[in-house]
Write a protein that holds these residues in place. Structure first.
Motif, PDB file in Angstrom:
ATOM      1  N   ALA A   1       0.826  -1.213   0.000  1.00 22.43           N
ATOM      2  CA  ALA A   1       0.000   0.000   0.000  1.00 22.43           C
ATOM      3  C   ALA A   1       0.854   1.254   0.000  1.00 22.43           C
ATOM      4  O   ALA A   1       1.886   1.318   0.678  1.00 22.43           O
ATOM      5  CB  ALA A   1      -0.933   0.006   1.205  1.00 22.43           C
ATOM      6  N   GLU A   2       0.405   2.234  -0.735  1.00 21.12           N
ATOM      7  CA  GLU A   2       1.094   3.514  -0.811  1.00 21.12           C
ATOM      8  C   GLU A   2       0.422   4.591   0.031  1.00 21.12           C
ATOM      9  O   GLU A   2       0.993   5.660   0.232  1.00 21.12           O
ATOM     10  CB  GLU A   2       1.158   3.982  -2.266  1.00 21.12           C
ATOM     11  CG  GLU A   2       1.907   3.038  -3.195  1.00 21.12           C
ATOM     12  CD  GLU A   2       1.870   3.492  -4.639  1.00 21.12           C
ATOM     13  OE1 GLU A   2       1.265   4.559  -4.904  1.00 21.12           O
ATOM     14  OE2 GLU A   2       2.431   2.798  -5.502  1.00 21.12           O
ATOM     15  N   ALA A   3      -0.796   4.303   0.493  1.00 23.46           N
ATOM     16  CA  ALA A   3      -1.560   5.333   1.201  1.00 23.46           C
ATOM     17  C   ALA A   3      -2.463   4.679   2.242  1.00 23.46           C
ATOM     18  O   ALA A   3      -2.792   3.487   2.158  1.00 23.46           O
ATOM     19  CB  ALA A   3      -2.395   6.145   0.220  1.00 23.46           C
ATOM     20  N   VAL A   4      -2.868   5.497   3.223  1.00 22.08           N
ATOM     21  CA  VAL A   4      -3.832   5.078   4.235  1.00 22.08           C
ATOM     22  C   VAL A   4      -4.861   6.204   4.375  1.00 22.08           C
ATOM     23  O   VAL A   4      -4.493   7.364   4.584  1.00 22.08           O
ATOM     24  CB  VAL A   4      -3.176   4.805   5.603  1.00 22.08           C
ATOM     25  CG1 VAL A   4      -4.219   4.290   6.592  1.00 22.08           C
ATOM     26  CG2 VAL A   4      -2.020   3.836   5.473  1.00 22.08           C
ATOM     27  N   PHE A   5      -6.139   5.850   4.250  1.00 20.98           N
ATOM     28  CA  PHE A   5      -7.214   6.834   4.354  1.00 20.98           C
ATOM     29  C   PHE A   5      -8.166   6.426   5.478  1.00 20.98           C
ATOM     30  O   PHE A   5      -8.436   5.242   5.681  1.00 20.98           O
ATOM     31  CB  PHE A   5      -7.998   6.915   3.036  1.00 20.98           C
ATOM     32  CG  PHE A   5      -7.173   7.322   1.847  1.00 20.98           C
ATOM     33  CD1 PHE A   5      -6.704   8.613   1.729  1.00 20.98           C
ATOM     34  CD2 PHE A   5      -6.883   6.418   0.831  1.00 20.98           C
ATOM     35  CE1 PHE A   5      -5.942   9.007   0.633  1.00 20.98           C
ATOM     36  CE2 PHE A   5      -6.127   6.790  -0.272  1.00 20.98           C
ATOM     37  CZ  PHE A   5      -5.657   8.091  -0.365  1.00 20.98           C
ATOM     38  N   TRP A   6      -8.684   7.417   6.198  1.00 16.70           N
ATOM     39  CA  TRP A   6      -9.683   7.142   7.229  1.00 16.70           C
ATOM     40  C   TRP A   6     -10.526   8.381   7.474  1.00 16.70           C
ATOM     41  O   TRP A   6     -10.199   9.476   7.016  1.00 16.70           O
ATOM     42  CB  TRP A   6      -9.017   6.664   8.516  1.00 16.70           C
ATOM     43  CG  TRP A   6      -8.156   7.684   9.232  1.00 16.70           C
ATOM     44  CD1 TRP A   6      -8.554   8.596  10.159  1.00 16.70           C
ATOM     45  CD2 TRP A   6      -6.723   7.864   9.099  1.00 16.70           C
ATOM     46  NE1 TRP A   6      -7.480   9.333  10.610  1.00 16.70           N
ATOM     47  CE2 TRP A   6      -6.347   8.895   9.981  1.00 16.70           C
ATOM     48  CE3 TRP A   6      -5.741   7.240   8.317  1.00 16.70           C
ATOM     49  CZ2 TRP A   6      -5.027   9.330  10.102  1.00 16.70           C
ATOM     50  CZ3 TRP A   6      -4.429   7.666   8.451  1.00 16.70           C
ATOM     51  CH2 TRP A   6      -4.078   8.695   9.331  1.00 16.70           C
ATOM     52  N   THR A   7     -11.639   8.199   8.186  1.00 17.99           N
ATOM     53  CA  THR A   7     -12.470   9.332   8.578  1.00 17.99           C
ATOM     54  C   THR A   7     -12.213   9.654  10.043  1.00 17.99           C
ATOM     55  O   THR A   7     -11.891   8.775  10.841  1.00 17.99           O
ATOM     56  CB  THR A   7     -13.967   9.058   8.354  1.00 17.99           C
ATOM     57  OG1 THR A   7     -14.377   7.956   9.171  1.00 17.99           O
ATOM     58  CG2 THR A   7     -14.261   8.774   6.898  1.00 17.99           C
ATOM     59  N   ARG A   8     -12.350  10.903  10.374  1.00 19.21           N
ATOM     60  CA  ARG A   8     -11.949  11.395  11.684  1.00 19.21           C
ATOM     61  C   ARG A   8     -12.924  11.000  12.796  1.00 19.21           C
ATOM     62  O   ARG A   8     -14.121  10.873  12.580  1.00 19.21           O
ATOM     63  CB  ARG A   8     -11.799  12.922  11.648  1.00 19.21           C
ATOM     64  CG  ARG A   8     -10.545  13.362  10.925  1.00 19.21           C
ATOM     65  CD  ARG A   8     -10.327  14.844  11.050  1.00 19.21           C
ATOM     66  NE  ARG A   8     -11.107  15.606  10.092  1.00 19.21           N
ATOM     67  CZ  ARG A   8     -10.737  15.864   8.843  1.00 19.21           C
ATOM     68  NH1 ARG A   8      -9.589  15.392   8.379  1.00 19.21           N
ATOM     69  NH2 ARG A   8     -11.501  16.582   8.044  1.00 19.21           N
ATOM     70  N   ARG A   9     -12.362  10.845  13.996  1.00 23.36           N
ATOM     71  CA  ARG A   9     -13.127  10.734  15.231  1.00 23.36           C
ATOM     72  C   ARG A   9     -12.718  11.890  16.130  1.00 23.36           C
ATOM     73  O   ARG A   9     -11.624  12.424  16.012  1.00 23.36           O
ATOM     74  CB  ARG A   9     -12.877   9.388  15.915  1.00 23.36           C
ATOM     75  CG  ARG A   9     -13.388   8.205  15.105  1.00 23.36           C
ATOM     76  CD  ARG A   9     -13.330   6.909  15.873  1.00 23.36           C
ATOM     77  NE  ARG A   9     -14.206   6.930  17.050  1.00 23.36           N
ATOM     78  CZ  ARG A   9     -14.455   5.852  17.800  1.00 23.36           C
ATOM     79  NH1 ARG A   9     -13.887   4.698  17.503  1.00 23.36           N
ATOM     80  NH2 ARG A   9     -15.251   5.934  18.847  1.00 23.36           N
ATOM     81  N   TYR A  10     -13.603  12.270  17.070  1.00 24.90           N
ATOM     82  CA  TYR A  10     -13.394  13.507  17.816  1.00 24.90           C
ATOM     83  C   TYR A  10     -13.265  13.292  19.324  1.00 24.90           C
ATOM     84  O   TYR A  10     -13.158  14.261  20.073  1.00 24.90           O
ATOM     85  CB  TYR A  10     -14.548  14.473  17.513  1.00 24.90           C
ATOM     86  CG  TYR A  10     -14.666  14.731  16.024  1.00 24.90           C
ATOM     87  CD1 TYR A  10     -13.906  15.710  15.398  1.00 24.90           C
ATOM     88  CD2 TYR A  10     -15.485  13.933  15.233  1.00 24.90           C
ATOM     89  CE1 TYR A  10     -13.974  15.923  14.031  1.00 24.90           C
ATOM     90  CE2 TYR A  10     -15.572  14.136  13.862  1.00 24.90           C
ATOM     91  CZ  TYR A  10     -14.812  15.125  13.260  1.00 24.90           C
ATOM     92  OH  TYR A  10     -14.872  15.319  11.901  1.00 24.90           O
TER      93      TYR A  10
END
Length: 447
Positions: free
Chosen positions: A92-101
């Motif tokens: 993998a060249e990248a890691v994507f995720w959605t934020r938590r607060y």
């Protein structure tokens, strides 16, 4: 085709999923991954009821992925080395995720993003849980809001009509991970099956979330009045689906805005979504409020000593106050409680029993399927009078008058307290008038 890890957390959906969307838009083959690292949640992790929901929601997500020829890779934490190992194994060249607060996750995710970037990976996070980021709303002086109405006025003026993204019909098959485990092996499902009754009322996962939204849309016109009546289906019951990200708040906001209902009814529900935004705004800017009062004037408030017997009566629905007991029993049997009743049981604990709000907040975090640190903290401090509140008085709900107003036929109470009026039902554990006076006296002593 280059690959990218799409790290799922509380965004357990494929529809309108910005991390997945970004991976595909940037030309990557996504490798969906979930990492079980409960120790990283800090002292305010969700409890057993939430785990039971997550177990089923993860299975639903994996099923949706497999229907598209992909699958969910499940790993155990710690998170950073797990991501690094999987990235190396899959190229993998990248890691994507959605934020938590939540405070623990905000700090952890910042550390993870920096470490991944130092390691040569493209690491990027997105807003997948809110209508507007907490740092994008401020007073004219640049400060965070502490009162809901001006917050929502400012925030709603910044909103644009959402354009949700549809889930892909097909996904590339991801490579195998040598150290992957299974969802069942995580041990999230209760071993004794005490959650059995939950699933007669709830259907975790993206399909269940969309079904709940579809069921609610025709009822929006009645929502402003029906939402306060616990005996009927007057609310959306979307809270656990929103918490686990099984449907995006953008999708819900857009659907409500397009619904065939009077504008004031649509605005009433969207305002409730605004309260959810406000809760996350407060948690981000005032992370100490998970343990301490937002209003420091209550730091020396005269709370009563913790009484284990009274607290046990409250948790078991044996206080002798019918609507309070009905709410606590509904919670135990379904993992959920009507919002009006949540306010009443919280008021009883913090005012009539005068116990610190944190005791009730912890119980809710363990027993609610929609346990959400931001919403839970806001709700308990609002009722206790220690948080974000413009009201210049010490709010004390009278549970008897509230029941008469919102459950006049006692349909809700009799459903959950069938022994009402028999010798098996206990007398009230406290005198409501006396304890109300004692709470007001404590408030006056505070100054």
């Amino acid at each position: 085709m280059p690959t990218a890890l799409v790290w799922f957390r509380n965004d357990l959906r494929l529809d309108d999923q910005p991390a997945l969307q970004a991976a595909l838009a940037q030309g990557y083959a996504p490798v969906p991954v979930y990492i079980h690292a409960p120790d990283e949640a800090g002292p305010h992790a969700n409890g057993a009821a939430s785990d039971a929901w997550r177990h089923r929601s993860l299975h639903a997500l994996d099923g949706a992925l497999r229907a598209r020829r992909s699958r969910l890779t499940v790993l155990r934490g710690p998170t950073l080395p797990a991501l690094e190992r999987l990235a190396a194994a899959t190229g993998a060249e990248a890691v994507f995720w959605t934020r938590r607060y939540e405070p623990a996750f905000e700090q952890r995710d910042t550390t993870i993003k920096r470490a991944l970037r130092r390691g040569g990976l493209h690491a990027e996070s997105f807003n997948g849980a809110l209508l507007i980021e907490p740092w994008d709303v401020a007073t004219k002086q640049g400060d965070p809001y502490r009162v809901f109405t001006p917050f929502w006025k400012t925030a709603s003026a910044q909103l644009r009509k959402p354009r949700p993204w549809d889930a892909p019909k097909r996904l590339p098959a991801p490579p195998e991970a040598a150290d992957a485990t299974t969802i069942d092996a995580l041990g999230l499902a209760p071993k004794r099956g005490w959650d059995h009754d939950f699933w007669t009322q709830w259907f975790p996962g993206e399909i269940g979330a969309r079904a709940a939204l579809t069921t609610f849309l025709p009822r929006i016109a009645a929502y402003p009045d029906a939402r306060d009546v616990p005996a009927i289906e007057g609310t959306s019951r979307l809270s656990p689906h929103l918490h686990f990200g099984e449907v995006s708040v953008q999708r819900v906001f857009a659907a409500i805005g397009d619904a065939d209902a009077p504008p004031e009814a649509r605005a009433a529900y969207q305002r409730q979504l605004g309260w959810r935004e406000f809760a996350h705004h407060l948690l981000h800017h005032f992370p100490h409020t998970v343990d301490r009062n937002l209003d420091p004037r209550f730091d020396d408030f005269d709370w009563a000593p913790f009484d284990a017997v009274q607290f046990d009566a409250w948790t078991r629905g044996r206080t002798g106050v019918p609507i309070v007991d009905a709410g606590m029993r509904e919670l135990w049997h379904t993992g959920w409680m009507h919002n009006r009743v949540r306010m009443l049981v919280a008021s009883f604990l913090t005012k009539q029993l005068r116990m610190h709000w944190s005791h009730g907040a912890r119980w809710f975090m363990d027993t609610l399927v929609d346990a959400d640190l931001a919403n839970n903290t806001l709700g308990w401090q609002w009722v206790a009078g220690t948080g974000a509140d413009a009201a210049p008085y010490f709010r004390i709900f009278n549970p008897l008058l509230q029941a008469k107003r919102f459950d006049p036929d006692a349909a809700y109470v009799r459903r959950w307290v069938p022994e009402l009026g028999t010798p098996r039902y206990p007398a009230p554990i406290v005198d409501l008038a006396e304890t109300r006076d004692a709470a007001l006296a404590a408030y006056k002593r505070r100054g």
